[in-house]
Motif scaffolding. Structure first.
Motif, PDB file in Angstrom:
ATOM      1  N   UNK A   1       0.835  -1.203   0.000  1.00 24.58           N
ATOM      2  CA  UNK A   1       0.000   0.000   0.000  1.00 24.58           C
ATOM      3  C   UNK A   1       0.871   1.256   0.000  1.00 24.58           C
ATOM      4  N   UNK A   2       1.959   1.225   0.753  1.00 19.83           N
ATOM      5  CA  UNK A   2       2.894   2.350   0.810  1.00 19.83           C
ATOM      6  C   UNK A   2       3.456   2.656  -0.579  1.00 19.83           C
ATOM      7  N   UNK A   3       3.840   1.638  -1.327  1.00 16.76           N
ATOM      8  CA  UNK A   3       4.358   1.853  -2.685  1.00 16.76           C
ATOM      9  C   UNK A   3       3.311   2.508  -3.583  1.00 16.76           C
ATOM     10  N   UNK A   4       2.069   2.065  -3.470  1.00 20.82           N
ATOM     11  CA  UNK A   4       0.993   2.688  -4.256  1.00 20.82           C
ATOM     12  C   UNK A   4       0.804   4.144  -3.853  1.00 20.82           C
ATOM     13  N   UNK A   5       0.882   4.421  -2.563  1.00 17.16           N
ATOM     14  CA  UNK A   5       0.723   5.794  -2.083  1.00 17.16           C
ATOM     15  C   UNK A   5       1.799   6.708  -2.662  1.00 17.16           C
ATOM     16  N   UNK A   6       3.019   6.223  -2.737  1.00 14.09           N
ATOM     17  CA  UNK A   6       4.092   7.031  -3.308  1.00 14.09           C
ATOM     18  C   UNK A   6       3.776   7.397  -4.751  1.00 14.09           C
ATOM     19  N   UNK A   7       3.419   6.398  -5.559  1.00 15.46           N
ATOM     20  CA  UNK A   7       3.157   6.683  -6.969  1.00 15.46           C
ATOM     21  C   UNK A   7       1.872   7.478  -7.168  1.00 15.46           C
ATOM     22  N   UNK A   8       0.919   7.366  -6.260  1.00 16.35           N
ATOM     23  CA  UNK A   8      -0.318   8.151  -6.351  1.00 16.35           C
ATOM     24  C   UNK A   8      -0.093   9.618  -5.995  1.00 16.35           C
ATOM     25  N   UNK A   9       0.908   9.894  -5.170  1.00 13.44           N
ATOM     26  CA  UNK A   9       1.091  11.245  -4.639  1.00 13.44           C
ATOM     27  C   UNK A   9       2.245  12.026  -5.251  1.00 13.44           C
ATOM     28  N   UNK A  10       3.121  11.347  -5.974  1.00 12.67           N
ATOM     29  CA  UNK A  10       4.290  12.021  -6.534  1.00 12.67           C
ATOM     30  C   UNK A  10       4.438  11.668  -8.006  1.00 12.67           C
ATOM     31  N   UNK A  11       4.880  12.648  -8.800  1.00 16.94           N
ATOM     32  CA  UNK A  11       5.044  12.405 -10.231  1.00 16.94           C
ATOM     33  C   UNK A  11       6.314  11.627 -10.529  1.00 16.94           C
ATOM     34  N   UNK A  12       7.293  11.728  -9.650  1.00 12.97           N
ATOM     35  CA  UNK A  12       8.540  10.993  -9.841  1.00 12.97           C
ATOM     36  C   UNK A  12       8.899  10.280  -8.533  1.00 12.97           C
ATOM     37  N   UNK A  13       9.088   8.986  -8.624  1.00 16.05           N
ATOM     38  CA  UNK A  13       9.508   8.172  -7.479  1.00 16.05           C
ATOM     39  C   UNK A  13      10.691   7.329  -7.940  1.00 16.05           C
ATOM     40  N   UNK A  14      11.848   7.557  -7.336  1.00 15.81           N
ATOM     41  CA  UNK A  14      13.046   6.798  -7.680  1.00 15.81           C
ATOM     42  C   UNK A  14      13.397   5.923  -6.478  1.00 15.81           C
ATOM     43  N   UNK A  15      13.427   4.630  -6.730  1.00 13.62           N
ATOM     44  CA  UNK A  15      13.734   3.659  -5.676  1.00 13.62           C
ATOM     45  C   UNK A  15      15.205   3.277  -5.760  1.00 13.62           C
ATOM     46  N   UNK A  16      15.866   3.248  -4.625  1.00 14.14           N
ATOM     47  CA  UNK A  16      17.281   2.858  -4.588  1.00 14.14           C
ATOM     48  C   UNK A  16      17.420   1.350  -4.750  1.00 14.14           C
ATOM     49  N   UNK A  17      18.629   0.924  -4.962  1.00 18.67           N
ATOM     50  CA  UNK A  17      18.941  -0.498  -4.856  1.00 18.67           C
ATOM     51  C   UNK A  17      18.926  -0.836  -3.369  1.00 18.67           C
ATOM     52  N   UNK A  18      18.753  -2.102  -3.027  1.00 12.85           N
ATOM     53  CA  UNK A  18      18.791  -2.459  -1.601  1.00 12.85           C
ATOM     54  C   UNK A  18      20.122  -2.058  -0.959  1.00 12.85           C
ATOM     55  N   UNK A  19      20.010  -1.552   0.241  1.00 15.87           N
ATOM     56  CA  UNK A  19      21.198  -1.210   1.034  1.00 15.87           C
ATOM     57  C   UNK A  19      21.456  -2.417   1.936  1.00 15.87           C
ATOM     58  N   UNK A  20      22.294  -3.322   1.439  1.00 16.11           N
ATOM     59  CA  UNK A  20      22.535  -4.590   2.116  1.00 16.11           C
ATOM     60  C   UNK A  20      23.324  -4.422   3.406  1.00 16.11           C
ATOM     61  N   UNK A  21      24.093  -3.354   3.518  1.00 17.56           N
ATOM     62  CA  UNK A  21      24.890  -3.126   4.730  1.00 17.56           C
ATOM     63  C   UNK A  21      24.008  -2.725   5.913  1.00 17.56           C
TER      64      UNK A  21
END
Length: 101
Positions: free
Chosen positions: A69-89
């Motif tokens: 649901x959080x991911x949908x909220x981001x794309x519903x509320x912002x025109x640009x959403x850039x997701x990082x690669x996983x921060x494994x550390x």
């Protein structure tokens, strides 16, 4: 100390119109759908036209309903959403999101 829902009034009280950047460590995946929407709306409305919102969540959270649901909220509320690669550390591994209005 206050709620993000009061962001616009907090900014006004301190003599600011809109924020250039908002960085959040809120635990988005545990909020109810209504809370997620209200908080996201307050953040979006608190940002200036060139503002940026940065937040993170843990990798395992995507398997939870609140995470999806959080991911949908981001794309519903912002025109640009850039997701990082996983921060494994990070323990647990995390992702961060850079969002623009």
């Amino acid at each position: 100390h206050d709620s993000v829902e009061n962001l616009s009034s907090i900014l006004r009280q301190r003599g600011f119109g809109k924020a250039d950047a908002i960085i959040s460590g809120l635990p988005w995946t545990i909020f109810t759908p209504t809370q997620q929407e209200n908080y996201m709306k307050a953040i979006r409305e608190g940002l200036g036209p060139a503002g940026v919102f940065v937040t993170y969540t843990y990798l395992h959270a995507f398997s939870l309903p609140g995470g999806r649901r959080f991911l949908r909220r981001l794309s519903d509320n912002f025109t640009q959403v850039v997701r990082s690669k996983p921060v494994w550390m990070n323990v647990p591994p995390a992702l961060y999101f850079t969002c623009r209005v």
